[in-house]
Design an enzyme around this catalytic site. Structure first.
Site, PDB file in Angstrom:
ATOM      1  N   GLN A 182       8.090  -0.963 -12.696  1.00 53.09           N
ATOM      2  CA  GLN A 182       7.789  -1.745 -11.507  1.00 53.09           C
ATOM      3  C   GLN A 182       9.073  -2.217 -10.840  1.00 53.09           C
ATOM      4  O   GLN A 182       9.028  -2.803  -9.768  1.00 53.09           O
ATOM      5  CB  GLN A 182       6.965  -2.989 -11.874  1.00 53.09           C
ATOM      6  N   PHE A 220       0.611  -3.882 -14.186  1.00 53.01           N
ATOM      7  CA  PHE A 220       0.043  -5.211 -14.415  1.00 53.01           C
ATOM      8  C   PHE A 220       1.086  -6.234 -14.848  1.00 53.01           C
ATOM      9  O   PHE A 220       0.763  -7.216 -15.506  1.00 53.01           O
ATOM     10  CB  PHE A 220      -1.101  -5.147 -15.441  1.00 53.01           C
ATOM     11  N   GLU A 258       7.500  -4.697 -15.559  1.00 54.58           N
ATOM     12  CA  GLU A 258       8.451  -5.378 -14.686  1.00 54.58           C
ATOM     13  C   GLU A 258       9.814  -5.466 -15.370  1.00 54.58           C
ATOM     14  O   GLU A 258      10.843  -5.277 -14.746  1.00 54.58           O
ATOM     15  CB  GLU A 258       7.900  -6.782 -14.393  1.00 54.58           C
ATOM     16  N   ARG A 285       5.884 -20.716 -13.010  1.00 55.56           N
ATOM     17  CA  ARG A 285       4.671 -20.460 -12.227  1.00 55.56           C
ATOM     18  C   ARG A 285       3.462 -21.154 -12.862  1.00 55.56           C
ATOM     19  O   ARG A 285       2.562 -21.615 -12.164  1.00 55.56           O
ATOM     20  CB  ARG A 285       4.428 -18.955 -12.053  1.00 55.56           C
ATOM     21  N   ARG A 343      -0.159  -9.981 -14.587  1.00 55.38           N
ATOM     22  CA  ARG A 343      -0.996 -10.363 -13.437  1.00 55.38           C
ATOM     23  C   ARG A 343      -1.319 -11.866 -13.382  1.00 55.38           C
ATOM     24  O   ARG A 343      -2.103 -12.366 -14.190  1.00 55.38           O
ATOM     25  CB  ARG A 343      -2.292  -9.550 -13.489  1.00 55.38           C
ATOM     26  N   PHE A 349       1.116 -14.092 -13.741  1.00 56.54           N
ATOM     27  CA  PHE A 349       2.473 -14.506 -14.085  1.00 56.54           C
ATOM     28  C   PHE A 349       2.558 -15.996 -14.439  1.00 56.54           C
ATOM     29  O   PHE A 349       3.341 -16.743 -13.867  1.00 56.54           O
ATOM     30  CB  PHE A 349       3.375 -14.189 -12.881  1.00 56.54           C
ATOM     31  N   ALA A 394       4.590 -10.274  -8.166  1.00 59.10           N
ATOM     32  CA  ALA A 394       4.238 -11.515  -7.476  1.00 59.10           C
ATOM     33  C   ALA A 394       3.275 -11.234  -6.322  1.00 59.10           C
ATOM     34  O   ALA A 394       3.218 -12.003  -5.362  1.00 59.10           O
ATOM     35  CB  ALA A 394       5.493 -12.243  -6.996  1.00 59.10           C
ATOM     36  N   GLU A 442      -2.817 -10.345  -7.496  1.00 63.35           N
ATOM     37  CA  GLU A 442      -3.042 -11.205  -8.663  1.00 63.35           C
ATOM     38  C   GLU A 442      -4.152 -12.254  -8.513  1.00 63.35           C
ATOM     39  O   GLU A 442      -4.889 -12.504  -9.467  1.00 63.35           O
ATOM     40  CB  GLU A 442      -1.735 -11.931  -9.024  1.00 63.35           C
TER      41      GLU A 442
HETATM   42  N1  MTE Z   1      -3.734  -2.956  -9.620  1.00 60.80           N
HETATM   43  C1  MTE Z   1      -3.699  -1.802 -10.325  1.00 60.80           C
HETATM   44  N2  MTE Z   1      -4.632  -0.880 -10.102  1.00 60.80           N
HETATM   45  N3  MTE Z   1      -2.726  -1.578 -11.249  1.00 60.80           N
HETATM   46  C2  MTE Z   1      -1.755  -2.514 -11.524  1.00 60.80           C
HETATM   47  O1  MTE Z   1      -0.878  -2.276 -12.357  1.00 60.80           O
HETATM   48  N4  MTE Z   1      -0.847  -4.743 -10.994  1.00 60.80           N
HETATM   49  C3  MTE Z   1      -1.168  -6.078 -10.489  1.00 60.80           C
HETATM   50  C4  MTE Z   1      -1.793  -6.003  -9.102  1.00 60.80           C
HETATM   51  N5  MTE Z   1      -2.839  -5.035  -9.084  1.00 60.80           N
HETATM   52  C5  MTE Z   1      -1.785  -3.741 -10.792  1.00 60.80           C
HETATM   53  C6  MTE Z   1      -2.802  -3.909  -9.819  1.00 60.80           C
HETATM   54  C7  MTE Z   1       0.001  -6.952 -10.419  1.00 60.80           C
HETATM   55  S1  MTE Z   1       0.514  -7.705 -11.829  1.00 60.80           S
HETATM   56  C8  MTE Z   1       0.669  -7.195  -9.250  1.00 60.80           C
HETATM   57  S2  MTE Z   1       1.953  -8.278  -9.186  1.00 60.80           S
HETATM   58  C9  MTE Z   1       0.289  -6.528  -8.006  1.00 60.80           C
HETATM   59  O2  MTE Z   1      -0.787  -5.610  -8.177  1.00 60.80           O
HETATM   60  C10 MTE Z   1       1.519  -5.792  -7.489  1.00 60.80           C
HETATM   61  O3  MTE Z   1       1.280  -5.069  -6.373  1.00 60.80           O
HETATM   62  P1  MTE Z   1       1.372  -5.648  -4.880  1.00 60.80           P
HETATM   63  O4  MTE Z   1       2.492  -6.610  -4.829  1.00 60.80           O
HETATM   64  O5  MTE Z   1       1.596  -4.433  -4.084  1.00 60.80           O
HETATM   65  O6  MTE Z   1       0.046  -6.310  -4.669  1.00 60.80           O
HETATM   66 MO1  MOS Z   2       2.670  -8.868 -11.388  1.00 68.28          MO
HETATM   67  S1  MOS Z   2       2.526  -9.921 -13.121  1.00 68.28           S
HETATM   68  O1  MOS Z   2       3.694 -10.067 -10.639  1.00 68.28           O
HETATM   69  O2  MOS Z   2       3.765  -7.632 -11.897  1.00 68.28           O
END
Ligand code: MTE
Ligand code: MOS
Length: 843
Positions: A206, A237, A241, A319, A351, A353, A519, A735
Site C-alpha cells: 500500500q 486493509f 501499509e 487515532r 481499516r 486505524f 486513511a 474505513e
Molecule cells: N477495500 C478492499 N476491497 N480492499 C482493501 O484492502 N482497504 C481499506 C479500504 N477498503 C481495502 C478496502 C482500507 S484500510 C483503506 S485505508 C481504504 O480502503 C484505502 O483506500 P482509499 O483511500 O482509496 O479509500
Molecule cells: Mo487503511 S488501515 O488506513 O490502510
C-alpha cells in the site's frame, strides 16, 4: 462552491460503474504480484527460518547443512546486509534479528531453485536459542509496565469538575481483541536487478514509496536506484501499509547477491504467524452523566497491544484517542494512551486505524451504563450527539454535526424502527429460549492523515498524439476501487469518454514521494492530483482551441470528446456553438508544440495538528453514518443470526456509487467479523509453545462468509451530501463503514439482556462469539453486569477517588478494581498533556 468540488454538467463521476477490473477479478485474469513468477525466467524462491520461541537470544546459526540440500542456492543472514539491518522506519525492527521477539520471527531466509528446495533448506538450518522470559498478553504487559513509544494524553477542561457535577459516576474496564487482515493475497514481492545495479521490485504494498525507502536503506543505495511497482493487491486493509517493506528488502537483497530474480510469497500460515494485525486494546474508564443522560466527563486509559515493535502503533493510538468521542459531545475529558510491548507480531494498521478501538470504548460504556441510568441505549446515544459549534476533545470544530441526526433519523424512518422495536418486544415476551435485539449506532470518522505532511499526492497524465490518455497516480489499488474513481475523475475533467483513458500500475518512478494509500484518503488526495494534471492539459488545449475557433479561451469547455465554445459567433453549429474534436485538437496542439502531458499535485488545505499537545484540526471533514441491526440469539448455545441491517451512510456526492456501496457493505461485514466472529488466540500457557499463534489457518480463525451476511441488508447513501472543498464534492468511504458494525454488537447485547429482567446491564466480551454471547446470557439470567461500579454521587458530598472505587454496588458483590485505573501511573509531565517532543507520531 469551490473549484475543486464543483461538477460540470453530465460528469462521468457519479455514474454507477463496476470496478475497472471486475471482469478480470472474476475470471481470474487479473494479475497479482505472485502471478508474475510464471512470466519471469530463472526465479529463485525464498523461505524463512522461523523462531520456535516467543523471546530468545540467537546464540548460534549454522547454515552449512542447508547449503547441502539440492537446489539451495544461498542462505541470507545479517552478515549479508550492506546497508542498515532494519525493516522499519523507527529502527526497532532488525531484518535479521539476533534476539527473536515473537514465535515465528524469521531469523534468516533460504533461497532455492524451487520453493520446496528452499523449504527443505530452511528446515536444515541449525539455530541455537537461549530462551528469555516473554510477555504475551496486554494485561501481563501492564503488570510488568512493559510499554513502548510515546504516551499521549488528550485533555479538555477539568474532568474532576465534571465528575463533581455529574449525578452518576461509573467506572469499568474492557479488554478486546485484535483482528487478522486475511486479505486473499498474502504478502508477495519479486525483485530483479539490471546490469547497472538498478533494482526493480514488484510488491503487494500500500506504500510503494516507503517500500522503496526501506529497500534502499537495507541495501545502502540511494532511492533512485530502487523502483517499486504495485500492480494491484488482493486486499490490503492496512496490513500492507508497513509490513511489506521487510519482505521486499529480503527479495531485493537476494536479487542483488545472486543476480537472479527472487520471489518471496508467504504461505497463509507464514502470513498469519509473521505479520501484524489489528491492535487489541485494554481500556479502563470512569464516566460521569447528568441526570438526563448527558455525558459530563470521561477519564480513560487506553492501552494497545503493540506487539514486538512500534510499526504504526503510535499513530494508531493517536487515532484511537481522536475517536473516543465518536459522535458524542464530552465536555470534560482526559484520555491517556499507551502501547504495550509484547512478544507477538508487530500490530499494525487495519481499516479504521485505531478509530474502531477508540469508538468501541465509548460505545461499550454507553450500553453498559444506559440501563443503570434507566435509559434506552439508543436514546442515550442520540442525546449526546454533537451540536453545531461544538468541538472535539482535540479542538476541531465538528462540521455538519446535523448529518448525525439526519442519518440517524433516516435509519429510524427507513428501517421502521419504532414498529420493529414493538415486534421485538412482543417476540421476546412470547419466546423464552430465543430472543431478539435491535440496536442503532452512529459513526463519525475523521478523514485525513493526522500528520499533516502526509496529506499530499501526485499524478502524471499523458495525452498521446492519437488522443488516448494514460494516467498514473500515487495511490494503490487494493480492491477498493480507487483506480475506477481516478478514471472517472480524469474522464470528467478532460471531458472524454472513459474508453479513451487507461490507467497504469502504481510505480515510484512515475510519481515519487507518495503517502501510503491509507486513511481512506486515496480518492481525495490522488483525485485532487489527477484533476490538477488534467486541468493543466485542458488549459493549454483551450488556448489551442480558442486560436483555431477564434473565440476566447475561457469560453472553451471539454465534454464528450469535444472542445466547445460557449461563445456565440457566426459559423456556429446548430447548438449555437463552435467546436473541435478532441483528436483534432490534440494533433493541432502537437504541431503547435504544446505540452501534452502534465504532473499534477494536490495538498489538503486547512489542516494542522500538534501531536505534542494533542490539539489541532487534523481532519478535512468527518464522514457520518448510522446503522440499525436486528439479531436473534439462541439461549441454549449463544448462536445467533443477523436478521436485518439498515445503513444510511454519508459519502458526500459519490464519485462512484456502486463502488461506494460495495465499500460500505464490505466494511460493515469486516467490522462485524472483528466484533462478533474473528477470535485470535495466542498460547498464553507456560509450555514451550508459549506465544505461538493458535489460530494459524481459516480452520481455526472464523471469518465472515455468506452465511454470516445479514439476511436482509439495505444500504443507502445519504442524499444531497455535497462536500465543499473535496474533489467533485465527494467524501472518503474506505474505513468509516467498518464501524457501523457496532450496531450488531449492541443488538447482540440487547438480545442477551432480554434473557434477564427488564433493564439488565450486560457486559459482552469482544469478539461477541456465540460462546461470549452465551456467557452474556448467563450473566443476564443471574443479575447482569457486576463489573461496572457506580460511585457514590458527588451530590451527596461523598466524592470517590477514581483510583479506588469504593465498591458501592447495586448487587452487593465484591468490587473488582480496574486493572489500570484511569490516572494510575501517568507521569506528571504526561498528565499536563506534554510528552517528549521528539516522540514522532506518524500518520
Ligand atoms: N477495500 C478492499 N476491497 N480492499 C482493501 O484492502 N482497504 C481499506 C479500504 N477498503 C481495502 C478496502 C482500507 S484500510 C483503506 S485505508 C481504504 O480502503 C484505502 O483506500 P482509499 O483511500 O482509496 O479509500
Ligand atoms: Mo487503511 S488501515 O488506513 O490502510
Amino acid at each position: 462552491m469551490s473549484h475543486l468540488s464543483q461538477r460540470p454538467a453530465d460528469p462521468v463521476v457519479g455514474r454507477a460503474l463496476p470496478h475497472e477490473s471486475a471482469a478480470l477479478h472474476v475470471t481470474g485474469a487479473a494479475l497479482y504480484t505472485d502471478d508474475l513468477v510464471g512470466r519471469t525466467a530463472a526465479v529463485l524462491h525464498a523461505h524463512p527460518v522461523q523462531s520456535p520461541h516467543a523471546h530468545a537470544r540467537v546464540t548460534d546459526l549454522r547454515i552449512a547443512a542447508a547449503l547441502e540440500v539440492p537446489g539451495v542456492v544461498r542462505v541470507l543472514t545479517g552478515a549479508d546486509v550492506p546497508g542498515v539491518n532494519d525493516a522499519g522506519v523507527r529502527h526497532d525492527e532488525p531484518l535479521f534479528p539476533t534476539e527473536v521477539m515473537f514465535h515465528g520471527h524469521a531469523v534468516c531466509w533460504v533461497l532455492g531453485e524451487t520453493l520446496e528446495a528452499a523449504r527443505l533448506g530452511a528446515a536444515a538450518v541449525e539455530v541455537d536459542y537461549e530462551p528469555l522470559p516473554s510477555i504475551i498478553t496486554v494485561r501481563e504487559a501492564i503488570e510488568a509496565q512493559s510499554f513502548q513509544g510515546a504516551q499521549p494524553v488528550m485533555v479538555r477542561g477539568d474532568v474532576e469538575a465534571g465528575f463533581a457535577r455529574a449525578a452518576h459516576v461509573f467506572s469499568g474496564e474492557i479488554e478486546f481483541a485484535g483482528q487478522e487482515h486475511f486479505y486473499l493475497e498474502t504478502h508477495a514481492s519479486i525483485a530483479q536487478v539490471d546490469e547497472n545495479g538498478q533494482i526493480f521490485i514488484q510488491s503487494s504494498t500500500q506504500h510503494p514509496s516507503e517500500t522503496q525507502e526501506i529497500v534502499a536503506h537495507v541495501l545502502g543505495v540511494p532511492s533512485h536506484a530502487v523502483t517499486v511497482q504495485c500492480l494491484r493487491m488482493g486486499g490490503g486493509f492496512g496490513g500492507k501499509e508497513m509490513q511489506p517493506h521487510g519482505f521486499a528488502a529480503i527479495a531485493a537483497l537476494g536479487a542483488t547477491l545472486t543476480g537472479r530474480p527472487v520471489r518471496l510469497r508467504l504461505s497463509r500460515t507464514q502470513d498469519l504467524t509473521m505479520t501484524g494485525k489489528r491492535h487489541g486494546f485494554h481500556a479502563s474508564w470512569r464516566v460521569g452523566f447528568a441526570d438526563d443522560g448527558r455525558i459530563e466527563a470521561l477519564d480513560a486509559t487506553l492501552t494497545s497491544d503493540g506487539g514486538w515493535s512500534l510499526d504504526l502503533s503510535e499513530p494508531v493510538l493517536a487515532r484511537a484517542l481522536c475517536h473516543v468521542d465518536n459522535a458524542y459531545w464530552i465536555p470534560e475529558v482526559r484520555v491517556h494512551g499507551r502501547i504495550a510491548k509484547t512478544h507477538k507480531t508487530s500490530q499494525t494498521a487495519f481499516r479504521g486505524f485505531g478509530g474502531p478501538q477508540g469508538m468501541l470504548v465509548i460505545e461499550d460504556l454507553l450500553s453498559r451504563c444506559a440501563p443503570r441510568l434507566g435509559l434506552d441505549p439508543g436514546d442515550l446515544r442520540r442525546r449526546n450527539f454533537y451540536a453545531a459549534g461544538q468541538a472535539t476533545p482535540y479542538g476541531q470544530v465538528v462540521r455538519h454535526p446535523e448529518r448525525m441526526e439526519v442519518t440517524w433519523q433516516a435509519v429510524l424512518d427507513g428501517a421502521d424502527i419504532a414498529s420493529r422495536q414493538a415486534e421485538v418486544a412482543e417476540f421476546n415476551r412470547t419466546h423464552e429460549d430465543v430472543k431478539r435485539g435491535l440496536a442503532l449506532t452512529p459513526v463519525k470518522f475523521g478523514i485525513s492523515f493526522n500528520l499533516t505532511a502526509f496529506n499530499q499526492a501526485g499524478a502524471l497524465v499523458h495525452v498521446y498524439k492519437d488522443g488516448s490518455v494514460l494516467i498514473n497516480h500515487g495511490g494503490t489499488e487494493m480492491g477498493q476501487g480507487l483506480h475506477t474513481k481516478m478514471l472517472q475523475v480524469a474522464a470528467t475533467t478532460l471531458g472524454l469518454p472513459l474508453e479513451r483513458i487507461r490507467l497504469a500500475p502504481t510505480r515510484t518512478d512515475k510519481v515519487p514521494n507518495t503517502s501510503a494509500t491509507a486513511a481512506s484518503s486515496g480518492a481525495d488526495l490522488n483525485g485532487g492530483a489527477v484533476k490538477d494534471a488534467c486541468e493543466q492539459i485542458t488549459e493549454r488545449l483551450a488556448q489551442v482551441a480558442a486560436a483555431r475557433l477564434g473565440v476566447p479561451a475561457e469560453s472553451i469547455h471539454f465534454h464528450d470528446g469535444m472542445a466547445r465554445s460557449s461563445h456565440p459567433l457566426e459559423g456556429a453549429d446548430s447548438a449555437g456553438t463552435r467546436s473541435i474534436s478532441w483528436e483534432d485538437l490534440v494533433v493541432a496542439a502537437y504541431f503547435d508544440r504544446v505540452q501534452l502531458f502534465a504532473a499534477g499535485y494536490y495538498r489538503t488545505e486547512g489542516l494542522h495538528w500538534d501531536s505534542a499537545i494533542f490539539q489541532g484540526s487534523p481532519f478535512k471533514y468527518f464522514a457520518y453514518g448510522a446503522a440499525a441491526a436486528e439479531v436473534e440469539v439462541d439461549g441454549f448455545t449463544g448462536a445467533y443470526r443477523t436478521r436485518r441491517v439498515d445503513i444510511v451512510h454519508d459519502v458526500g456526492d459519490s464519485l462512484s456509487p456502486l463502488i461506494d456501496i460495495g465499500q460500505i457493505e464490505g466494511g460493515f461485514v469486516q467490522g462485524a467479523g472483528w466484533l462478533t466472529l474473528e477470535d485470535l488466540r495466542w498460547d498464553e500457557s507456560d509450555r514451550a509453545s508459549r506465544g505461538r499463534l493458535a489460530t494459524q489457518a481459516a480452520s481455526t480463525y472464523k471469518l465472515p462468509s455468506f452465511s454470516e451476511m445479514p439476511e436482509d441488508f439495505r444500504v443507502s447513501l445519504l442524499e444531497h451530501a455535497h462536500e465543499e472543498g473535496v474533489v467533485y464534492g465527494s467524501k472518503a468511504v474506505g474505513e468509516p463503514p467498518l464501524m457501523l458494525a457496532f450496531s450488531v454488537r449492541e443488538a447482540l447485547r440487547e438480545a442477551a439482556a432480554a434473557f434477564g429482567p427488564a433493564g439488565t446491564s450486560v457486559h459482552l466480551a469482544s469478539p461477541a462469539t456465540p460462546e461470549a454471547v452465551y456467557w452474556a446470557i448467563e450473566q443476564a439470567r443471574s443479575g447482569g453486569d457486576t463489573t461496572v461500579l457506580e460511585e457514590a454521587s458527588a451530590r451527596d458530598g461523598d466524592v470517590v477517588d477514581g483510583r479506588e472505587p469504593d465498591g458501592a454496588r447495586r448487587d452487593g458483590a465484591p468490587a473488582r478494581l480496574p486493572l489500570a485505573s484511569p490516572s494510575h501511573g501517568i507521569p506528571s509531565d504526561v498528565e499536563r498533556g506534554t510528552y517528549p517532543a521528539d516522540a514522532r507520531v506518524r500518520r
